[in-house]
Design an enzyme around this catalytic site. Structure first.
Site, short mmCIF file in Angstrom:
data_model
loop_
_atom_site.label_atom_id
_atom_site.label_comp_id
_atom_site.label_asym_id
_atom_site.label_seq_id
_atom_site.Cartn_x
_atom_site.Cartn_y
_atom_site.Cartn_z
CD1 TRP A 1 -2.37 -2.16 1.51
CD2 TRP A 1 -3.08 -0.89 -0.20
NE1 TRP A 1 -3.45 -2.79 0.93
CE2 TRP A 1 -3.90 -2.03 -0.10
CE3 TRP A 1 -3.34 0.05 -1.19
CZ2 TRP A 1 -4.96 -2.26 -0.99
CZ3 TRP A 1 -4.40 -0.18 -2.07
CH2 TRP A 1 -5.18 -1.32 -1.96
CG ASP B 1 -2.73 4.17 4.22
OD1 ASP B 1 -3.78 4.01 4.89
OD2 ASP B 1 -2.51 3.57 3.15
CE LYS C 1 -8.27 -1.92 4.82
NZ LYS C 1 -8.50 -3.05 4.01
C1 LIG Z 1 -3.30 0.28 4.14
C2 LIG Z 1 -4.24 0.54 3.01
N1 LIG Z 1 -4.16 1.71 2.33
C3 LIG Z 1 -4.97 1.99 1.31
C4 LIG Z 1 -5.94 1.10 0.90
C5 LIG Z 1 -6.83 1.45 -0.26
O1 LIG Z 1 -8.11 1.68 0.23
P1 LIG Z 1 -9.36 1.84 -0.76
O2 LIG Z 1 -9.57 0.53 -1.41
O3 LIG Z 1 -10.45 2.26 0.18
O4 LIG Z 1 -9.04 2.92 -1.72
C6 LIG Z 1 -6.07 -0.12 1.55
C7 LIG Z 1 -7.10 -1.08 1.13
O5 LIG Z 1 -7.27 -2.14 1.63
C8 LIG Z 1 -5.21 -0.41 2.63
O6 LIG Z 1 -5.29 -1.57 3.29
#
Ligand SMILES: Cc1ncc(COP(=O)(O)O)c(C=O)c1O
Length: 374
Positions: free
Chosen positions: A115, A186, A210
């Site tokens: 991520w 994040d 989550k």
């Molecule tokens: C740590 C992290 N950042 C960003 C995201 C991306 O999130 P989204 O799918 O809501 O854009 C996720 C998705 O699981 C994630 O686990």
């Protein structure tokens, strides 16, 4: 909703299933039950909460209570705004650079897994994104050491990091030492799992799906001095200043997700808050890691210093057994254990809503499986 007695503990589950999905993930059974009870007749209005105006008094009260409860849970200082935004986590991959950097600015990135890597790719569309530290290997395991950042570019717009990598199960509880460079974190898959010191961060953001509520919503906690700098071309719904001035209602917000997040925040308070959640989460994770470590059949690819208490990846000794493991787990009511397609193997996501009984049931299942196939 069925009440199950497991290991002497009474627990409520949704349909006798334990859902280990990484996200959208299981929500607390009590919250789902309350939402169900209120679904078509919310507060005696004869309508669902998703059918009423976000500008009406009743919804505004729900929205304000959710913000206050989140502020209480995280002890968010007064010089931070809390935004309830569209666009999930990835929306913020773009919103952050658009709000706090110019295209000629440098953004610094710690890449600890999938991520945070995705955040670099997105940021590099908008500024000069530079990776300052990357996940490595120690003793043959994935390892994220605290980077030495003494010589970082002090004029950088921000330093981005992700303290819990959902896909890789890599976590760290140190904070990067970035001096005056604002930290952007994040926390999509670890927010609300433990107390945290918001004042050390410039921006914290998290996709809801989550530990907060349904997908489609993201929570952004942003320090006042980082607001009001958005580029002209920033989409209005991602402009922190406009969002803050309009109490996150510049356009129609994801009202049902916001309402449900509010129920989750109240549930967390009733559980004893984030210190209580942290000790429960640590206990659940310790049970699962102990089961993995005590077996030659299962293994976890992450160095013990970096093990996540939210997302626990594990591999079977024989990859060819993955399909049968998943099939049997599903029939035992243990859902969504398949690892992310980019890393394979298994992954058990054990967020706040996962009861200890779910982890104990998984461990029992793993032991039976090993006896049969190991
Ligand atoms: C740590 C992290 N950042 C960003 C995201 C991306 O999130 P989204 O799918 O809501 O854009 C996720 C998705 O699981 C994630 O686990």
């Amino acid at each position: 909703m069925p009440l199950v007695v497991f290991a002497g503990v009474e627990i409520t589950t949704m349909n006798n299933v334990f859902n280990f999905s990484a996200g959208p993930a299981m929500l607390p059974a009590e919250v789902m039950s309350q939402a169900q009870a209120e679904f078509i007749d919310w507060q005696g209005s004869g309508c669902s909460v998703m059918e009423v105006s976000h500008r009406g008094k009743a919804f505004i009260e729900v929205a304000a209570a959710a913000e206050q409860d989140l502020r209480d849970l995280l002890a968010i200082p007064d010089n931070y705004k809390v935004l309830f935004s569209h666009g999930g986590g990835r929306g913020q991959f773009a919103a952050v650079p658009l709000n706090i950097s110019k295209s000629s600015d440098t953004s610094l990135h710690i890449v600890s897994g999938s991520w945070s890597k995705g955040a670099v790719t997105e940021a590099s569309k908008y500024n000069q994104a530079k990776v300052v530290a990357e996940v490595s290997q120690k003793d043959g395991l994935n390892y994220m050491a605290p980077p030495s950042l003494e010589n970082i570019d002090a004029s950088a717009a921000y330093l981005h990091f992700c303290p819990n990598e959902t896909v890789d199960g890599i976590a760290y509880n140190w904070l990067p030492e970035s001096g005056e460079v604002p930290l952007v974190s994040d926390m999509s898959s670890c927010i609300l799992s433990a107390p945290l010191d918001v004042s050390k961060h410039g921006i914290i953001y998290a996709g809801a799906q989550k530990n907060i509520g349904p997908s489609g919503l993201s929570v952004v906690i942003v320090r006042d001095d980082l607001i009001g700098k958005a580029r002209r071309e920033t989409p209005s719904i991602f402009d922190y200043d406009l969002m803050a001035k309009n109490d996150s209602m510049y356009n129609t917000p994801p009202t049902f997700s916001w309402y449900l997040a509010g129920l989750v925040f109240k549930w967390l308070k009733a559980q004893g808050g984030l210190a209580a959640m942290e000790s429960r989460n640590k206990e659940k994770a310790a049970i699962l890691y102990a089961a993995i470590d005590s077996s030659d059949f299962y293994s976890n690819p992450v160095h013990p210093d970096n093990r996540s208490i939210m997302n626990v990846p594990f591999l079977l000794a024989e990859e060819s057994l993955n399909a049968v493991f998943l099939e049997k787990a599903e029939s035992a009511g243990l859902r969504a254990l398949k690892g992310h397609r980019s890393v394979g193997g298994m992954r058990a996501s054990i967020y706040n809503a996962m009861p200890k009984a779910g982890v104990l049931t998984l461990v029992e299942f793993m032991q039976h499986f090993e006896k049969q196939y190991g």
